[in-house]
Design an enzyme around this catalytic site. Structure first.
Site, PDB file in Angstrom:
ATOM      1  N   TYR A 127      -1.549  -0.847  10.299  1.00 32.13           N
ATOM      2  CA  TYR A 127      -1.576  -0.967   8.958  1.00 32.13           C
ATOM      3  C   TYR A 127      -0.427  -0.458   8.189  1.00 32.13           C
ATOM      4  O   TYR A 127       0.257  -1.081   7.443  1.00 32.13           O
ATOM      5  CB  TYR A 127      -3.001  -0.388   8.349  1.00 32.13           C
ATOM      6  CG  TYR A 127      -3.105  -0.554   6.710  1.00 32.13           C
ATOM      7  CD1 TYR A 127      -3.645  -1.802   6.453  1.00 32.13           C
ATOM      8  CD2 TYR A 127      -2.811   0.291   5.738  1.00 32.13           C
ATOM      9  CE1 TYR A 127      -4.029  -2.016   5.133  1.00 32.13           C
ATOM     10  CE2 TYR A 127      -3.119   0.101   4.650  1.00 32.13           C
ATOM     11  CZ  TYR A 127      -3.724  -1.075   4.141  1.00 32.13           C
ATOM     12  OH  TYR A 127      -3.814  -1.138   2.793  1.00 32.13           O
ATOM     13  N   SER A 181       0.690  -1.191  -0.059  1.00 27.58           N
ATOM     14  CA  SER A 181      -0.051  -0.050   0.110  1.00 27.58           C
ATOM     15  C   SER A 181       0.804   1.327   0.021  1.00 27.58           C
ATOM     16  O   SER A 181       2.127   1.345   0.606  1.00 27.58           O
ATOM     17  CB  SER A 181      -0.820   0.081   1.421  1.00 27.58           C
ATOM     18  OG  SER A 181      -1.450   1.238   1.409  1.00 27.58           O
TER      19      SER A 181
HETATM   20  N1  LIG Z   1      -8.770  -1.039  -1.870  1.00 24.16           N
HETATM   21  C1  LIG Z   1      -7.695  -0.279  -1.534  1.00 24.16           C
HETATM   22  O1  LIG Z   1      -7.863   1.020  -1.774  1.00 24.16           O
HETATM   23  C2  LIG Z   1      -6.278  -0.744  -1.246  1.00 24.16           C
HETATM   24  C3  LIG Z   1      -5.380   0.180  -1.264  1.00 24.16           C
HETATM   25  C4  LIG Z   1      -3.987   0.114  -0.887  1.00 24.16           C
HETATM   26  C5  LIG Z   1      -3.706  -1.370  -0.424  1.00 24.16           C
HETATM   27  N2  LIG Z   1      -4.598  -2.220  -0.602  1.00 24.16           N
HETATM   28  C6  LIG Z   1      -4.328  -3.658  -0.285  1.00 24.16           C
HETATM   29  O2  LIG Z   1      -5.013  -4.606  -1.320  1.00 24.16           O
HETATM   30  C7  LIG Z   1      -5.023  -5.618  -0.755  1.00 24.16           C
HETATM   31  C8  LIG Z   1      -6.734  -6.141  -1.305  1.00 24.16           C
HETATM   32  O3  LIG Z   1      -7.418  -5.062  -0.593  1.00 24.16           O
HETATM   33  P1  LIG Z   1      -8.991  -5.029  -1.213  1.00 24.16           P
HETATM   34  O4  LIG Z   1      -9.430  -3.711  -1.174  1.00 24.16           O
HETATM   35  O5  LIG Z   1      -9.031  -5.725  -2.571  1.00 24.16           O
HETATM   36  O6  LIG Z   1      -9.627  -5.879  -0.114  1.00 24.16           O
HETATM   37  P2  LIG Z   1     -11.234  -6.518   0.122  1.00 24.16           P
HETATM   38  O7  LIG Z   1     -11.961  -5.698  -0.843  1.00 24.16           O
HETATM   39  O8  LIG Z   1     -11.666  -6.376   1.521  1.00 24.16           O
HETATM   40  O9  LIG Z   1     -10.869  -8.112  -0.339  1.00 24.16           O
HETATM   41  C9  LIG Z   1     -10.184  -8.683   0.576  1.00 24.16           C
HETATM   42  C10 LIG Z   1     -10.308 -10.212   0.092  1.00 24.16           C
HETATM   43  O10 LIG Z   1      -9.431 -11.129   0.717  1.00 24.16           O
HETATM   44  C11 LIG Z   1     -10.038 -12.064   1.443  1.00 24.16           C
HETATM   45  N3  LIG Z   1      -9.562 -12.186   2.821  1.00 24.16           N
HETATM   46  C12 LIG Z   1      -9.524 -11.142   3.737  1.00 24.16           C
HETATM   47  N4  LIG Z   1      -8.861 -11.616   4.853  1.00 24.16           N
HETATM   48  C13 LIG Z   1      -8.354 -12.983   4.535  1.00 24.16           C
HETATM   49  C14 LIG Z   1      -7.904 -13.861   5.389  1.00 24.16           C
HETATM   50  N5  LIG Z   1      -7.464 -13.848   6.741  1.00 24.16           N
HETATM   51  N6  LIG Z   1      -7.675 -15.343   4.726  1.00 24.16           N
HETATM   52  C15 LIG Z   1      -8.058 -15.473   3.536  1.00 24.16           C
HETATM   53  N7  LIG Z   1      -8.784 -14.361   2.497  1.00 24.16           N
HETATM   54  C16 LIG Z   1      -8.926 -13.150   3.207  1.00 24.16           C
HETATM   55  C17 LIG Z   1     -11.735 -11.454   1.432  1.00 24.16           C
HETATM   56  O11 LIG Z   1     -12.638 -12.584   1.366  1.00 24.16           O
HETATM   57  P3  LIG Z   1     -13.098 -12.975   3.259  1.00 24.16           P
HETATM   58  O12 LIG Z   1     -13.341 -11.871   3.760  1.00 24.16           O
HETATM   59  O13 LIG Z   1     -14.274 -13.911   2.575  1.00 24.16           O
HETATM   60  O14 LIG Z   1     -11.883 -13.723   3.591  1.00 24.16           O
HETATM   61  C18 LIG Z   1     -11.555 -11.174  -0.061  1.00 24.16           C
HETATM   62  O15 LIG Z   1     -11.623 -11.899  -0.992  1.00 24.16           O
HETATM   63  C19 LIG Z   1      -4.830  -5.639   0.605  1.00 24.16           C
HETATM   64  O16 LIG Z   1      -3.773  -6.149   0.943  1.00 24.16           O
HETATM   65  C20 LIG Z   1      -5.043  -4.145   0.959  1.00 24.16           C
HETATM   66  O17 LIG Z   1      -4.325  -3.857   2.142  1.00 24.16           O
HETATM   67  C21 LIG Z   1      -6.080  -1.916  -1.080  1.00 24.16           C
END
Ligand SMILES: NC(=O)c1ccc[n+]([C@@H]2O[C@H](COP(=O)([O-])OP(=O)(O)OC[C@H]3O[C@@H](n4cnc5c(N)ncnc54)[C@H](OP(=O)(O)O)[C@@H]3O)[C@@H](O)[C@H]2O)c1
Length: 291
Positions: free
Chosen positions: A190, A177
């Site tokens: 985080y 991130s």
């Molecule tokens: N979206 C943003 O703006 C953003 C910005 C910077 C960085 N990121 C990074 O990008 C990555 C993905 O973020 P996202 O926004 O796509 O998240 P998201 O929309 O919350 O999706 C997370 C995915 O991971 C699964 N998951 C969560 N915890 C888990 C665990 N302990 N074991 C197995 N599966 C798990 C969730 O399914 P379940 O809940 O059903 O397990 C879901 O499929 C993260 O590392 C986040 O920090 C995101």
């Protein structure tokens, strides 16, 4: 190539340029399926929603076999249905697993090992957040964020290393991130986990290059996912985010997935140890460039 052959190739190219109508010269060629990931094998953590789902889709579209996990079996079944509809005959495996726990990581490792003794790509995507001021964190919350964001990445990389090494040339892509690059209002824990992921990326790059494993990290700013939408529903905060983003918008999952797929494949064969922001210019913005 002998000099005559290169002269003949040049002459033929010039002749074609003269003969073809201008429109066919100017238009870019139709994209070809990339051989970079065709037939390769990938594990993507957290593939049912957001960025992980985008990465699964992108890799499948490149002809890669994908194994993914999440904690919700119903979402995995839905993902399989959707992907088979979009990419008939695609090779997608799913396993319910919580990668924040040793048991969940063991389940993912067992599923990957059963499919093949080799693995070409590992995408450590799972991450979550508890946003609060530093003084408000309980030890259990700190532990939960370390387990989900950082230790899952470290321990899965360790566990899958033998399979990655066995592939001969392979790649890990960590989803970090911009919170690990600069300071934003995500909360300290985080940010700590994401900054540590950047350092892990560099260290593994140096340690595992000899094993044929490249390691890189992509660092998104706000991307249109369920995780980010929770935060951006505060309209005042969203305006501040957009004001600080030179491109004046949040990103889409496809824009992160494209970079992940590039880094995962052979086209990035000389790129390792890099931490690359996908942020519409956010991390390059100084104090005076509000949009
Ligand atoms: N979206 C943003 O703006 C953003 C910005 C910077 C960085 N990121 C990074 O990008 C990555 C993905 O973020 P996202 O926004 O796509 O998240 P998201 O929309 O919350 O999706 C997370 C995915 O991971 C699964 N998951 C969560 N915890 C888990 C665990 N302990 N074991 C197995 N599966 C798990 C969730 O399914 P379940 O809940 O059903 O397990 C879901 O499929 C993260 O590392 C986040 O920090 C995101």
């Amino acid at each position: 190539m002998p000099p005559f052959a290169s002269f003949a190739t040049l002459a033929l190219s010039l002749l074609l340029l003269l003969l073809l109508p201008p429109s066919s010269v100017q238009s870019s060629p139709a994209p070809l399926p990339s051989p970079s990931l065709l037939g390769r094998r990938a594990v993507v953590t957290g593939g049912t929603k957001g960025i992980g789902r985008g990465v699964v889709r992108e890799l499948l579209s490149c002809g890669c076999a994908v194994l993914t996990c999440s904690r919700t079996a119903a979402d995995l079944a839905e993902l399989e249905r959707d992907m088979h509809k979009e990419f008939p005959g695609c090779d997608l495996g799913t396993v319910p697993a919580d990668v924040a726990t040793p048991a969940g990581r063991a389940a993912l490792l067992a599923a990957a090992s059963e499919l093949s003794p080799q693995l070409d790509v590992l995408v450590n995507n799972v991450g979550t957040n508890i946003r609060k001021p530093t003084l408000g964190y309980e030890p259990a919350e700190v532990r939960a964020l370390l387990d989900a964001n950082l230790l899952s990445c470290l321990h899965l990389s360790q566990a899958l290393h033998p399979l990655l090494k066995a592939a001969g040339r392979s790649s890990i892509v960590n989803v970090g991130s911009v919170a690990g690059v600069t300071c934003i209002k995500t909360g300290a824990v985080y940010a700590m986990t994401k900054a540590a992921m950047n350092q892990l990326t560099g260290t593994l790059c140096c340690e595992w290059a000899a094993d044929g494993v490249r390691v890189n990290c992509v660092c998104p700013w706000y991307i249109n996912t369920p995780l980010a939408r929770q935060v951006l529903k505060n309209r005042k905060y969203k305006k501040r985010v957009l004001d600080r983003t030179p491109m004046g918008r949040v990103g889409e999952v496809e824009e992160v997935a494209a970079l992940v797929a590039f880094l995962a494949g052979d086209r990035a064969s000389y790129i390792s140890g890099q931490v690359i922001s996908v942020d519409g210019g956010f991390t390059r913005n100084g104090a005076l460039y509000d949009q």
